[in-house]
Write a protein that holds these residues in place. Structure first.
Motif, mmCIF file in Angstrom:
data_model
loop_
_atom_site.group_PDB
_atom_site.id
_atom_site.type_symbol
_atom_site.label_atom_id
_atom_site.label_comp_id
_atom_site.label_asym_id
_atom_site.label_seq_id
_atom_site.Cartn_x
_atom_site.Cartn_y
_atom_site.Cartn_z
ATOM 1 N N VAL A 1 0.865 -1.180 0.000
ATOM 2 C CA VAL A 1 0.000 0.000 0.000
ATOM 3 C C VAL A 1 0.903 1.231 0.000
ATOM 4 N N PRO A 2 1.057 1.898 -1.151
ATOM 5 C CA PRO A 2 1.878 3.115 -1.182
ATOM 6 C C PRO A 2 1.090 4.286 -0.601
ATOM 7 N N ALA A 3 1.751 5.082 0.218
ATOM 8 C CA ALA A 3 1.025 6.163 0.895
ATOM 9 C C ALA A 3 1.897 7.406 1.011
ATOM 10 N N PHE A 4 1.296 8.541 0.695
ATOM 11 C CA PHE A 4 1.937 9.837 0.907
ATOM 12 C C PHE A 4 0.923 10.759 1.553
ATOM 13 N N ARG A 5 1.206 11.183 2.770
ATOM 14 C CA ARG A 5 0.317 12.044 3.538
ATOM 15 C C ARG A 5 -1.120 11.476 3.566
ATOM 16 N N ARG B 1 9.055 9.641 -2.763
ATOM 17 C CA ARG B 1 9.631 8.896 -3.889
ATOM 18 C C ARG B 1 8.725 8.905 -5.106
ATOM 19 N N GLY B 2 7.427 8.922 -4.882
ATOM 20 C CA GLY B 2 6.466 8.710 -5.945
ATOM 21 C C GLY B 2 5.868 7.322 -5.836
ATOM 22 N N LYS B 3 4.653 7.187 -6.337
ATOM 23 C CA LYS B 3 3.928 5.920 -6.227
ATOM 24 C C LYS B 3 4.682 4.756 -6.857
ATOM 25 N N GLY B 4 5.183 4.955 -8.071
ATOM 26 C CA GLY B 4 5.855 3.860 -8.755
ATOM 27 C C GLY B 4 7.079 3.371 -8.015
ATOM 28 N N ALA C 1 9.647 -0.657 -4.619
ATOM 29 C CA ALA C 1 10.414 -0.984 -3.420
ATOM 30 C C ALA C 1 9.700 -2.040 -2.584
ATOM 31 N N GLY C 2 8.375 -1.909 -2.474
ATOM 32 C CA GLY C 2 7.616 -2.901 -1.724
ATOM 33 C C GLY C 2 7.624 -4.259 -2.387
ATOM 34 N N PHE C 3 7.399 -4.297 -3.703
ATOM 35 C CA PHE C 3 7.399 -5.574 -4.423
ATOM 36 C C PHE C 3 8.742 -6.279 -4.300
ATOM 37 N N GLU C 4 9.809 -5.514 -4.288
ATOM 38 C CA GLU C 4 11.132 -6.109 -4.172
ATOM 39 C C GLU C 4 11.352 -6.785 -2.817
ATOM 40 N N GLN C 5 10.585 -6.387 -1.823
ATOM 41 C CA GLN C 5 10.719 -7.008 -0.503
ATOM 42 C C GLN C 5 9.835 -8.243 -0.325
ATOM 43 N N LEU C 6 8.793 -8.345 -1.124
ATOM 44 C CA LEU C 6 7.870 -9.460 -0.972
ATOM 45 C C LEU C 6 8.492 -10.763 -1.467
ATOM 46 N N GLU C 7 8.138 -11.851 -0.797
ATOM 47 C CA GLU C 7 8.610 -13.182 -1.204
ATOM 48 C C GLU C 7 7.418 -14.103 -1.440
ATOM 49 N N THR C 8 6.327 -13.523 -1.894
ATOM 50 C CA THR C 8 5.088 -14.271 -2.089
ATOM 51 C C THR C 8 4.908 -14.646 -3.557
ATOM 52 N N ASP C 9 3.940 -15.517 -3.813
ATOM 53 C CA ASP C 9 3.667 -15.962 -5.182
ATOM 54 C C ASP C 9 2.933 -14.901 -5.996
ATOM 55 N N THR D 1 18.317 4.819 -15.380
ATOM 56 C CA THR D 1 18.480 3.887 -14.269
ATOM 57 C C THR D 1 17.120 3.297 -13.902
ATOM 58 N N ALA D 2 16.996 1.990 -13.958
ATOM 59 C CA ALA D 2 15.747 1.327 -13.597
ATOM 60 C C ALA D 2 15.444 1.527 -12.124
ATOM 61 N N LEU D 3 14.177 1.498 -11.772
ATOM 62 C CA LEU D 3 13.776 1.700 -10.377
ATOM 63 C C LEU D 3 14.428 0.696 -9.439
ATOM 64 N N VAL D 4 14.565 -0.558 -9.872
ATOM 65 C CA VAL D 4 15.131 -1.573 -8.980
ATOM 66 C C VAL D 4 16.612 -1.365 -8.733
ATOM 67 N N GLU D 5 17.249 -0.490 -9.518
ATOM 68 C CA GLU D 5 18.669 -0.229 -9.330
ATOM 69 C C GLU D 5 18.927 1.029 -8.503
ATOM 70 N N ARG D 6 17.867 1.729 -8.169
ATOM 71 C CA ARG D 6 18.012 2.954 -7.384
ATOM 72 C C ARG D 6 18.011 2.639 -5.894
ATOM 73 N N GLU D 7 18.616 3.515 -5.140
ATOM 74 C CA GLU D 7 18.599 3.355 -3.686
ATOM 75 C C GLU D 7 17.190 3.584 -3.175
#
Length: 255
Positions: free
Chosen positions: A9-13, A64-67, A72-80, A248-254
């Protein structure tokens, strides 16, 4: 065997009470293995108010922006199955469940929630300006991209983890146009994309400006089309890319 589900769930304010209720409803209805709230630039006290929700709260001190947040969240998930839903709760959880089910059952690689589908139930409409520009954007995207949908920007999507592994390195858009880029790349890679009609209610307080962001969305649409054409080995777009510096792709950014 049941396939595991993770939700970002991406959230800003965000409206904190609204976010708390939405996360609780997601947890109760979908029973996901993981819920991540990717929270950008939180105000003082917001994290404490979210401490008891059934989710892990990940924060950064800037926007960061929604994307970028979803990536960043998807990269942390280990689900199917990887799912995201906008924090304002415009997509009711029962509709989100329908978006998830096609991917969870193996019927599609990417499920796209749709407010503009003829079978959708819209209970509260956007302003005329936002609706007009949104309809125009969807019409144009349907003619420029290989995947033709009624709605590219709805904040409810689910993707198979294997499909995510294929698209992740080709995503560059950090903001609201990430959705259309995701669809464009999935289409270019011949992944199965399914549009799912939803119930939907527009929420006040959107951070999207229909005038300011329209030009940015249009530029991002052209960029997504360009990258999709590259993946299909289009000679013109490959030649254009050869003259440009690689982004630079999003997955390569800090984070």
């Amino acid at each position: 065997m049941s396939r595991s589900v993770g939700v970002v769930v991406p959230a800003f304010r965000p409206d904190v009470a609204q976010l708390r209720a939405y996360v609780a409803a997601i947890d109760e209805t979908l029973a996901p293995e993981t819920i991540l709230v990717e929270l950008d630039a939180p105000r003082n006290g917001v994290v404490d108010r979210l401490a008891d929700v059934p989710a892990r709260i990940e924060t950064v001190p800037y926007r960061r922006g929604k994307g970028a947040a979803v990536t960043a969240g998807f990269e942390q998930l280990e689900t199917d199955v990887l799912v995201f839903a906008d924090a304002d709760g415009s997509t009711p959880v029962r509709s989100l469940e329908r978006v998830v089910s096609g991917v969870r059952d193996g019927d599609t690689d990417l499920a796209v929630g749709s407010r503009r589908h003829p079978d959708s139930a819209v209970t509260s409409h956007q302003t005329f300006a936002r609706r007009f520009l949104g309809d125009g954007f969807a019409w144009l995207a349907g003619r420029l991209l290989d995947v033709s949908l009624y709605d590219y920007q709805c904040g409810a999507k689910a993707i198979d983890a294997g499909a995510w592994a294929q698209v992740r390195a080709h995503l560059y858009e950090p903001g609201f146009a990430w959705d259309v880029e995701l669809v464009a790349i999935a289409g270019a890679l011949d992944l199965r994309v399914t549009e799912v009609p939803i119930a939907w209610e527009d929420q006040p307080g959107s951070t999207v400006s229909p005038i300011r962001d329209s030009a940015a969305l249009f530029r991002a649409l052209l960029a997504a089309r360009h990258r999709a054409k590259q993946l299909r080995d289009d000679r013109l777009h490959t030649a254009i890319a050869a003259r440009r510096e690689d982004p630079t792709a999003l997955v390569e950014r800090e984070r």
